[in-house]
Design a protein around this motif. Structure first.
Motif, short mmCIF file in Angstrom:
data_model
loop_
_atom_site.label_atom_id
_atom_site.label_comp_id
_atom_site.label_asym_id
_atom_site.label_seq_id
_atom_site.Cartn_x
_atom_site.Cartn_y
_atom_site.Cartn_z
N GLN A 15 1.49 74.39 29.96
CA GLN A 15 1.87 75.43 30.89
C GLN A 15 3.07 76.21 30.34
O GLN A 15 4.05 75.62 29.92
N PRO A 16 2.99 77.54 30.29
CA PRO A 16 4.09 78.32 29.76
C PRO A 16 5.28 78.32 30.71
O PRO A 16 5.11 78.37 31.93
N ARG A 17 6.44 78.28 30.14
CA ARG A 17 7.67 78.42 30.92
C ARG A 17 8.49 79.51 30.27
O ARG A 17 8.57 79.60 29.05
N THR A 18 9.09 80.36 31.06
CA THR A 18 9.86 81.48 30.52
C THR A 18 11.26 81.49 31.13
O THR A 18 11.58 82.32 31.98
N PRO A 19 12.10 80.54 30.74
CA PRO A 19 13.47 80.55 31.26
C PRO A 19 14.22 81.78 30.77
O PRO A 19 14.12 82.17 29.61
N ARG A 20 14.97 82.40 31.67
CA ARG A 20 15.72 83.60 31.29
C ARG A 20 16.78 83.25 30.26
O ARG A 20 17.04 84.02 29.35
N ILE A 21 17.44 82.12 30.44
CA ILE A 21 18.40 81.63 29.46
C ILE A 21 17.99 80.21 29.09
O ILE A 21 17.81 79.36 29.96
N HIS A 22 17.82 79.95 27.82
CA HIS A 22 17.33 78.64 27.40
C HIS A 22 18.31 77.55 27.81
O HIS A 22 19.53 77.71 27.71
N ARG A 23 17.75 76.41 28.24
CA ARG A 23 18.57 75.29 28.70
C ARG A 23 19.53 74.79 27.62
O ARG A 23 20.59 74.22 27.92
N ALA A 24 19.19 75.01 26.36
CA ALA A 24 20.05 74.55 25.27
C ALA A 24 21.45 75.14 25.38
O ALA A 24 22.45 74.48 25.04
N TRP A 25 21.55 76.38 25.86
CA TRP A 25 22.87 77.00 25.99
C TRP A 25 23.69 76.34 27.09
O TRP A 25 24.93 76.26 26.98
N PHE A 26 23.04 75.85 28.14
CA PHE A 26 23.78 75.13 29.19
C PHE A 26 24.26 73.78 28.66
O PHE A 26 25.37 73.34 28.97
N VAL A 27 23.42 73.12 27.88
CA VAL A 27 23.82 71.84 27.27
C VAL A 27 25.01 72.07 26.34
O VAL A 27 25.97 71.30 26.32
N ALA A 28 24.94 73.15 25.55
CA ALA A 28 26.06 73.46 24.66
C ALA A 28 27.32 73.75 25.46
O ALA A 28 28.43 73.35 25.04
N ALA A 29 27.18 74.41 26.61
CA ALA A 29 28.35 74.71 27.44
C ALA A 29 28.99 73.43 27.98
O ALA A 29 30.22 73.28 27.99
N VAL A 30 28.15 72.50 28.46
CA VAL A 30 28.68 71.22 28.97
C VAL A 30 29.36 70.45 27.83
O VAL A 30 30.43 69.86 28.02
N THR A 31 28.75 70.47 26.65
CA THR A 31 29.35 69.80 25.50
C THR A 31 30.70 70.43 25.16
O THR A 31 31.68 69.73 24.87
N PHE A 32 30.77 71.74 25.23
CA PHE A 32 32.02 72.45 24.96
C PHE A 32 33.11 72.02 25.94
O PHE A 32 34.25 71.68 25.53
N VAL A 33 32.79 72.00 27.23
CA VAL A 33 33.77 71.60 28.24
C VAL A 33 34.18 70.13 28.05
O VAL A 33 35.34 69.77 28.22
N THR A 34 33.21 69.29 27.70
CA THR A 34 33.50 67.88 27.48
C THR A 34 34.50 67.68 26.35
O THR A 34 35.46 66.92 26.46
N ILE A 35 34.28 68.39 25.24
CA ILE A 35 35.18 68.27 24.10
C ILE A 35 36.56 68.82 24.43
O ILE A 35 37.58 68.28 23.99
N ILE A 36 36.60 69.88 25.23
CA ILE A 36 37.89 70.42 25.67
C ILE A 36 38.67 69.37 26.47
O ILE A 36 39.85 69.14 26.24
N GLY A 37 37.97 68.72 27.42
CA GLY A 37 38.64 67.71 28.24
C GLY A 37 39.14 66.54 27.41
O GLY A 37 40.24 66.01 27.62
N ALA A 38 38.34 66.14 26.43
CA ALA A 38 38.73 65.02 25.58
C ALA A 38 39.81 65.41 24.58
O ALA A 38 40.50 64.55 24.04
N ALA A 39 39.97 66.72 24.33
CA ALA A 39 40.94 67.17 23.33
C ALA A 39 42.38 66.94 23.76
O ALA A 39 43.29 67.02 22.92
N ALA A 40 42.60 66.65 25.03
CA ALA A 40 43.97 66.44 25.49
C ALA A 40 44.64 65.32 24.71
O ALA A 40 45.82 65.40 24.35
N PHE A 41 43.89 64.24 24.43
CA PHE A 41 44.50 63.10 23.73
C PHE A 41 44.94 63.48 22.32
O PHE A 41 45.90 62.94 21.79
N ALA A 42 44.23 64.44 21.70
CA ALA A 42 44.57 64.84 20.33
C ALA A 42 45.81 65.71 20.28
O ALA A 42 46.41 65.88 19.22
N SER A 43 46.21 66.27 21.43
CA SER A 43 47.38 67.13 21.47
C SER A 43 48.69 66.36 21.57
O SER A 43 49.75 66.90 21.32
N LEU A 44 48.62 65.08 21.94
CA LEU A 44 49.82 64.35 22.31
C LEU A 44 50.59 63.66 21.18
O LEU A 44 51.81 63.61 21.23
#
Length: 434
Positions: A15-44
């Protein structure tokens, strides 16, 4: 051909699916935010050297040793974490890692002896952060993207710099005004706050939501790979029999020595030695974070278009030149030549990551995330060595100058190593099954 937002994606049911924005970009966004949150320890760590020295009278070498344990475990854990993600899934491994980081940072509030700093900050935070290392970004990129891999790698790598930008000014202000303990608590809470986002929004594989990876064809989710530790070691042994692995590992060790081990750990105390306020020095590191984002994303774009070998050689050469000039630029106040160094160095900070990952992928195929984990381990071993050696050099010579000059020379060697990495003669195969 790169997949666009209008591309039809076929599911296993046809069955064809036509997402307007591919889910991969949302996964990348969550990964980006996750790494930002974890980056606090590297700043200290760089902000803790002077306060811990003054409160507990620990030598800078002792404090540097705890930081070096953290950095070494950060790298040595990464390849096993990449294999564990193949076994248990990205979401579980990252959620557990963030919880360990939070616990380790919080426990430092009650420490009274140097061995506790090594245990809490060095071992616990090191193990947790290793599972959040760049192998995490490489795994997400490899699974969710076929097109735009270089660009996405650059964006996710820049997330660490963004976290540094967000947390460094806040943490330096907390350390200056309220002491180091509130800063440690802030790091703990920042890591813990990201866990719900990971658990609710991150997905392990495109097949989990019946999609093809961005720019690729639909593939079924592979079965969990058992024997994560054995696979990580097997991949290492196979990769270690090839020349490109040692050139990548050696150059990346120098990368770690000249960034995390030297500048991130010792720039603030070195600037403070010349009379610069801690908050001003930390602000300069934050500015490095701003330009690091630009440089790393640009490097990802360049990696999709130019030879990663030549890019690495240019990056290392320019970094080495900048470090040779740094001892002449340190002063009680911020002046234009120092700002030029900060901008120049920031553009180069982790620009080396996208072409290094691209070369791992070029040579080692589906095992490239684990191979990159081992290459990253060498990065952190180099960083750990200089984090410790820098503290010892300051105790012995009363200055950091010798370490700046030595790191500049090492960067020249890394540039030459990058140029001689060969091109693969055949398509890469699975090292674990070889």
């Amino acid at each position: 051909m790169a997949q666009t937002t209008e591309t039809v994606t076929r599911t296993p049911a046809g069955q064809p699916r036509t997402p307007r924005i591919h889910r991969a970009w949302f996964v990348a966004a969550v990964t980006f935010v996750t790494i930002i949150g974890a980056a606090a320890f590297a700043s200290l760590p760089g902000l803790l050297i002077e306060p811990l020295h003054e409160e507990f009278h620990w030598s800078r070498g002792t404090i540097g040793f705890a930081v070096s344990v953290n950095l070494a475990l950060y790298g040595l854990t990464a390849p096993f974490a990449a294999a564990l993600m193949d076994r248990f899934g990205i979401r579980r491994v990252v959620a557990v890692a963030l919880t360990i980081i939070s616990a380790g940072s919080l426990l430092t509030v009650w420490m009274t002896a140097a061995w506790q700093l090594v245990l809490f900050w060095g071992i616990l935070v090191g193990l947790g952060s290793g599972s959040m290392a760049l192998a995490f970004a490489a795994t997400v990129t490899n699974r969710w993207f076929v097109a735009r891999r270089g660009l996405v790698t650059g964006i996710l790598t820049a997330a660490g710099a963004s976290g540094q930008l967000i947390f460094l000014p806040l943490l330096s202000w907390l350390v200056e005004q309220h002491g180091w303990r509130p800063a440690a608590v802030t790091v703990s809470l920042a890591a813990l706050a990201v866990v719900p986002f990971v658990w609710l929004l991150l997905r392990d594989h495109p097949a989990d939501v019946r999609l093809a990876p961005y720019g690729g064809e639909y593939v079924e989710k592979p079965a969990p790979v058992t024997g994560a530790a054995r696979r990580a070691v097997t991949v290492l042994l196979k990769a270690a029999s090839t020349g490109p692995f040692w050139l990548l590992a050696g150059s990346f060790a120098i990368c770690g020595a000249s960034t995390n081990g030297l500048v991130k750990t010792h720039f603030v105390p070195a600037a403070h030695d010349h009379g610069m306020p801690v908050t001003a020095a930390a602000g300069l590191l934050a500015v490095i974070g701003v330009f690091d984002v630009v440089g790393t994303v640009a490097s990802g774009w360049f990696t999709d278009r130019f030879s990663p070998r030549r890019l690495l050689a240019v990056y290392y050469a320019l970094r080495g030149i900048s470090l040779l000039f740094l001892p002449m630029l340190l002063a009680p106040s911020v002046h234009p030549p120092m700002l030029f160094f900060i901008v120049f160095y920031g553009l180069d900070w982790v620009a080396t990551v996208p072409p290094t990952i691209a070369l791992c992928r070029e040579h080692y195929g589906e095992d490239s995330a684990i191979v990159f984990g081992w290459v990253l381990a060498s990065h952190q071993v180099g960083a750990a060595a200089v984090a410790f050696a820098g503290g010892v050099a300051r105790d012995v010579f009363g200055t950091y100058d010798v370490v700046w000059y030595a790191s500049g020379a090492l960067c020249a060697a890394a540039a030459l190593m990058a140029l001689v990495i060969s091109r693969p003669r055949t398509e890469p195969v699975s090292l674990a099954g070889a």
